[in-house]
Design a protein around this motif. Structure first.
Motif, PDB file in Angstrom:
ATOM      1  N   LYS A 271      -2.630   0.515  -0.544  1.00 24.01           N
ATOM      2  CA  LYS A 271      -2.422  -0.666  -1.387  1.00 24.01           C
ATOM      3  C   LYS A 271      -1.206  -1.457  -0.904  1.00 24.01           C
ATOM      4  O   LYS A 271      -1.226  -2.694  -0.870  1.00 24.01           O
ATOM      5  N   GLU A 272      -0.104  -0.749  -0.515  1.00 19.78           N
ATOM      6  CA  GLU A 272       1.109  -1.432  -0.052  1.00 19.78           C
ATOM      7  C   GLU A 272       0.842  -2.196   1.239  1.00 19.78           C
ATOM      8  O   GLU A 272       1.303  -3.346   1.400  1.00 19.78           O
ATOM      9  N   LYS A 273       0.090  -1.556   2.150  1.00 19.30           N
ATOM     10  CA  LYS A 273      -0.240  -2.248   3.397  1.00 19.30           C
ATOM     11  C   LYS A 273      -1.087  -3.482   3.122  1.00 19.30           C
ATOM     12  O   LYS A 273      -0.905  -4.533   3.751  1.00 19.30           O
ATOM     13  N   THR A 274      -2.000  -3.364   2.209  1.00 24.88           N
ATOM     14  CA  THR A 274      -2.865  -4.507   1.884  1.00 24.88           C
ATOM     15  C   THR A 274      -2.037  -5.639   1.276  1.00 24.88           C
ATOM     16  O   THR A 274      -2.231  -6.825   1.612  1.00 24.88           O
ATOM     17  N   ASN A 275      -1.109  -5.305   0.396  1.00 26.69           N
ATOM     18  CA  ASN A 275      -0.272  -6.327  -0.241  1.00 26.69           C
ATOM     19  C   ASN A 275       0.609  -7.018   0.797  1.00 26.69           C
ATOM     20  O   ASN A 275       0.801  -8.250   0.765  1.00 26.69           O
ATOM     21  N   ARG A 276       1.202  -6.250   1.721  1.00 25.89           N
ATOM     22  CA  ARG A 276       2.028  -6.848   2.772  1.00 25.89           C
ATOM     23  C   ARG A 276       1.218  -7.789   3.641  1.00 25.89           C
ATOM     24  O   ARG A 276       1.659  -8.874   4.012  1.00 25.89           O
ATOM     25  N   LYS A 277       0.006  -7.357   3.963  1.00 29.22           N
ATOM     26  CA  LYS A 277      -0.860  -8.182   4.808  1.00 29.22           C
ATOM     27  C   LYS A 277      -1.210  -9.474   4.093  1.00 29.22           C
ATOM     28  O   LYS A 277      -1.197 -10.569   4.695  1.00 29.22           O
ATOM     29  N   ASN A 278      -1.470  -9.375   2.815  1.00 28.13           N
ATOM     30  CA  ASN A 278      -1.831 -10.570   2.047  1.00 28.13           C
ATOM     31  C   ASN A 278      -0.639 -11.531   1.928  1.00 28.13           C
ATOM     32  O   ASN A 278      -0.800 -12.754   2.039  1.00 28.13           O
ATOM     33  N   ARG A 279       0.563 -10.967   1.730  1.00 31.33           N
ATOM     34  CA  ARG A 279       1.738 -11.828   1.630  1.00 31.33           C
ATOM     35  C   ARG A 279       2.027 -12.508   2.958  1.00 31.33           C
ATOM     36  O   ARG A 279       2.421 -13.676   3.018  1.00 31.33           O
ATOM     37  N   ALA A 280       1.844 -11.800   4.085  1.00 28.30           N
ATOM     38  CA  ALA A 280       2.073 -12.392   5.407  1.00 28.30           C
ATOM     39  C   ALA A 280       1.119 -13.533   5.659  1.00 28.30           C
ATOM     40  O   ALA A 280       1.494 -14.590   6.196  1.00 28.30           O
TER      41      ALA A 280
ATOM     42  N   TYR B 192      -1.157   9.483  -3.044  1.00 27.14           N
ATOM     43  CA  TYR B 192      -0.146   8.983  -2.116  1.00 27.14           C
ATOM     44  C   TYR B 192      -0.795   8.135  -1.037  1.00 27.14           C
ATOM     45  O   TYR B 192      -0.313   7.035  -0.718  1.00 27.14           O
ATOM     46  N   VAL B 193      -1.851   8.558  -0.486  1.00 29.83           N
ATOM     47  CA  VAL B 193      -2.548   7.783   0.555  1.00 29.83           C
ATOM     48  C   VAL B 193      -3.067   6.488  -0.032  1.00 29.83           C
ATOM     49  O   VAL B 193      -2.999   5.423   0.606  1.00 29.83           O
ATOM     50  N   THR B 194      -3.524   6.548  -1.243  1.00 30.94           N
ATOM     51  CA  THR B 194      -4.062   5.337  -1.877  1.00 30.94           C
ATOM     52  C   THR B 194      -2.946   4.308  -2.086  1.00 30.94           C
ATOM     53  O   THR B 194      -3.131   3.097  -1.858  1.00 30.94           O
TER      54      THR B 194
END
Length: 366
Positions: A347-356, A341-343
């Motif tokens: 990953k979701e935070k990293t993807n959001r950051k990359n999309r931003a 779950y933490v992983t």
């Protein structure tokens, strides 16, 4: 009596708490413990005697004897206490065979010093015979090492022979002179009584022979005294060499020498050999008695309770194992779930950051 019973229970390796619940088994384990204890005592006596024979000192023999007795006692106690009564007889015997072999080896080790003590007088006589042989052999070897003594003794005998021959010649002249005086007719006398011409000649010959004998005797005695003085010097040297070897001969009284003496006695006498075998068998019987008592005795309540106790321990161990394994599996599952779950969140935070960042770059290009 209660303390003595508890002590022999301890010697048998029995569990006190279980044995108290089975009073019918008390006497059996009392006898087993007594046998184990007295076997240790015999082992201590045997080792003490063996060490006293080796070191000729009381204190080391006593200390090592007690140590050896305790070691044998502990081994016997372990052998007896480690045996378990099984439902099948062959299973018991199969487990008991290595213990029986060890017990027989211990019995052989224990019995040998006591056999030496029992046959001590006969062994001492055999050792005295050996010492006498060694002394004779040592003197013979030393005599070969000093040939000068034999040479000097031969010269002395030659000088004494010369004196003996001179004495025989003088005695012969004395007989001829006496025969001449008394008128005895021989091949060398005239047969006339009285001191005639022939008698005077015989007397002169006798006097000359006596003077020659005295001179020879005196001269040879001086030579003999000189030669005997030389012989005494060589004999003193030989005695000194013998005295150097004497302590080794007198010390021929160790454990190996006594065992060799016992072996010689048993080979010479069938009665001694038979007695030796019986003593050995006696100690083997004593040493293996506790094991055979355990083997031939029926399965009693003590064995049932002991097996029940051991089975309970096994069940308790199984329960603890199942519980511990379940708790471990639960912790592993929880860890895996929370870790995944933490992983996913990372990953979701990293993807959001990359999309931003991608959106900002596109806006800047426009």
């Amino acid at each position: 009596m209660n303390q003595l019973t508890r002590f022999f229970w301890f010697c048998s390796g029995a569990n006190f708490s279980i044995l108290k619940r089975t009073p019918t088994e008390s006497n059996k384990y009392f006898g087993i413990g007594a046998t184990v204890f007295f076997t240790g005592v015999l082992a201590a006596l045997a080792a003490g005697y063996a060490l006293h024979t080796v070191f000729q000192s009381l204190l080391p023999a006593v200390l090592f004897g007690m140590l050896w007795g305790l070691m044998i006692f502990n081994l016997d106690r372990f052998i007896v206490s480690s045996m378990r009564k099984k439902e099948r007889a062959w299973a018991e015997w199969k487990l008991a065979i290595p213990r029986l072999v060890l017990a027989v080896l211990l019995a052989l080790v224990i019995s040998k010093p006591l056999e030496l003590k029992m046959f001590e007088r006969e062994i001492n006589r055999k050792l005295d015979e050996k010492k006498t042989e060694f002394i004779a052999q040592s003197k013979a070897n030393l005599a070969k090492g000093f040939p000068e003594i034999q040479e000097l003794e031969s010269r002395i005998e030659t000088l004494k022979t010369e004196v003996s021959e001179a004495e025989s010649f003088r005695d012969q002249l004395q007989k001829e002179y006496d025969a001449e005086r008394f008128g005895e007719k021989t091949s060398g006398t005239s047969g006339i009584v009285g001191l005639g011409t022939n008698a005077k000649k015989k007397e002169q010959q006798l006097d000359a022979a006596q003077i020659a004998l005295n001179t020879l005797r005196s001269r040879n005695q001086v030579r003999i005294d000189t030669l005997e003085a030389q012989i005494r010097e060589f004999m003193a040297l030989r005695q000194a060499e013998f005295e150097k070897q004497q302590p080794g001969i007198d010390g021929f009284d160790g454990l190996a020498a006594r065992m060799d003496g016992l072996s010689a006695l048993t080979s010479e006498s069938s009665a001694m050999a038979l007695a030796n075998i019986f003593i050995m068998l006696l100690f083997i019987a004593i040493e293996t008695a506790p094991i055979f008592v355990k083997l031939i005795s029926p399965r009693g309540p003590y064995d049932e309770l002991l097996e029940l106790h051991e089975e309970k321990v096994k069940l308790f161990k199984g329960e603890k194992w199942v519980i511990a394994k379940g708790e471990s599996d639960a912790r592993v599952g929880y860890f895996q779930d929370t870790h995944f779950y933490v992983t996913d969140l990372k990953k979701e935070k990293t993807n959001r950051k990359n999309r931003a960042e991608s959106d900002r770059e596109l806006a800047n290009w426009d």
